[in-house]
Motif scaffolding. Sequence first.
Motif, PDB file in Angstrom:
ATOM      1  N   LEU A  98      47.039  45.648  46.318  1.00 33.64           N
ATOM      2  CA  LEU A  98      45.761  45.086  45.873  1.00 33.64           C
ATOM      3  C   LEU A  98      45.776  43.566  45.927  1.00 33.64           C
ATOM      4  O   LEU A  98      44.766  42.939  46.279  1.00 33.64           O
ATOM      5  CB  LEU A  98      45.420  45.584  44.471  1.00 33.64           C
ATOM      6  N   LEU A  99      46.903  42.960  45.601  1.00 29.47           N
ATOM      7  CA  LEU A  99      47.009  41.501  45.707  1.00 29.47           C
ATOM      8  C   LEU A  99      46.817  41.038  47.147  1.00 29.47           C
ATOM      9  O   LEU A  99      46.158  40.023  47.402  1.00 29.47           O
ATOM     10  CB  LEU A  99      48.352  41.015  45.167  1.00 29.47           C
ATOM     11  N   LYS A 100      47.371  41.791  48.085  1.00 28.52           N
ATOM     12  CA  LYS A 100      47.172  41.448  49.498  1.00 28.52           C
ATOM     13  C   LYS A 100      45.699  41.549  49.868  1.00 28.52           C
ATOM     14  O   LYS A 100      45.175  40.703  50.592  1.00 28.52           O
ATOM     15  CB  LYS A 100      48.013  42.354  50.400  1.00 28.52           C
ATOM     16  N   LEU A 101      45.034  42.560  49.344  1.00 26.89           N
ATOM     17  CA  LEU A 101      43.612  42.729  49.617  1.00 26.89           C
ATOM     18  C   LEU A 101      42.816  41.576  49.027  1.00 26.89           C
ATOM     19  O   LEU A 101      41.947  41.004  49.669  1.00 26.89           O
ATOM     20  CB  LEU A 101      43.119  44.059  49.044  1.00 26.89           C
ATOM     21  N   TYR A 102      43.114  41.222  47.788  1.00 26.09           N
ATOM     22  CA  TYR A 102      42.381  40.154  47.106  1.00 26.09           C
ATOM     23  C   TYR A 102      42.623  38.791  47.760  1.00 26.09           C
ATOM     24  O   TYR A 102      41.799  37.896  47.625  1.00 26.09           O
ATOM     25  CB  TYR A 102      42.747  40.087  45.628  1.00 26.09           C
ATOM     26  N   ALA A 103      43.706  38.630  48.466  1.00 33.29           N
ATOM     27  CA  ALA A 103      43.972  37.362  49.151  1.00 33.29           C
ATOM     28  C   ALA A 103      42.935  37.105  50.238  1.00 33.29           C
ATOM     29  O   ALA A 103      42.736  35.965  50.650  1.00 33.29           O
ATOM     30  CB  ALA A 103      45.378  37.389  49.751  1.00 33.29           C
ATOM     31  N   ASN A 104      42.252  38.154  50.674  1.00 33.43           N
ATOM     32  CA  ASN A 104      41.226  38.012  51.708  1.00 33.43           C
ATOM     33  C   ASN A 104      39.888  37.566  51.147  1.00 33.43           C
ATOM     34  O   ASN A 104      38.950  37.343  51.891  1.00 33.43           O
ATOM     35  CB  ASN A 104      41.030  39.334  52.463  1.00 33.43           C
ATOM     36  N   ASN A 105      39.771  37.454  49.826  1.00 32.43           N
ATOM     37  CA  ASN A 105      38.551  37.003  49.172  1.00 32.43           C
ATOM     38  C   ASN A 105      37.341  37.799  49.645  1.00 32.43           C
ATOM     39  O   ASN A 105      36.406  37.259  50.223  1.00 32.43           O
ATOM     40  CB  ASN A 105      38.341  35.504  49.394  1.00 32.43           C
ATOM     41  N   ILE A 106      37.360  39.104  49.398  1.00 30.68           N
ATOM     42  CA  ILE A 106      36.290  39.986  49.853  1.00 30.68           C
ATOM     43  C   ILE A 106      35.030  39.760  49.015  1.00 30.68           C
ATOM     44  O   ILE A 106      35.084  39.222  47.911  1.00 30.68           O
ATOM     45  CB  ILE A 106      36.722  41.469  49.806  1.00 30.68           C
TER      46      ILE A 106
END
Length: 72
Positions: free
Chosen positions: A14-22
């Motif tokens: 999830l942290l990796k996903l949030y790094a994309n600033n969706i």
Amino acid sequence: MLTSSKISNIQFELLKLYANNISEVDLIEVKKLLASYFGKKLDAAFDKFYESNHLTPENLQNWAMEHNRITI
């Protein structure tokens, strides 16, 4: 309160996903997907429990009417 310095595998993903600033819309969709996924897992686990214990709808109704609160 104790805290752990290690994060779980799901937290890492999830942290990796949030790094994309969706976008907020995408974030809501991800939350819905997670809720659906864990809801399906819960349903499957309950179905297995229900069948392996030979439960009936009457059992569930009786459980719903039980009063199991205790006073401390």
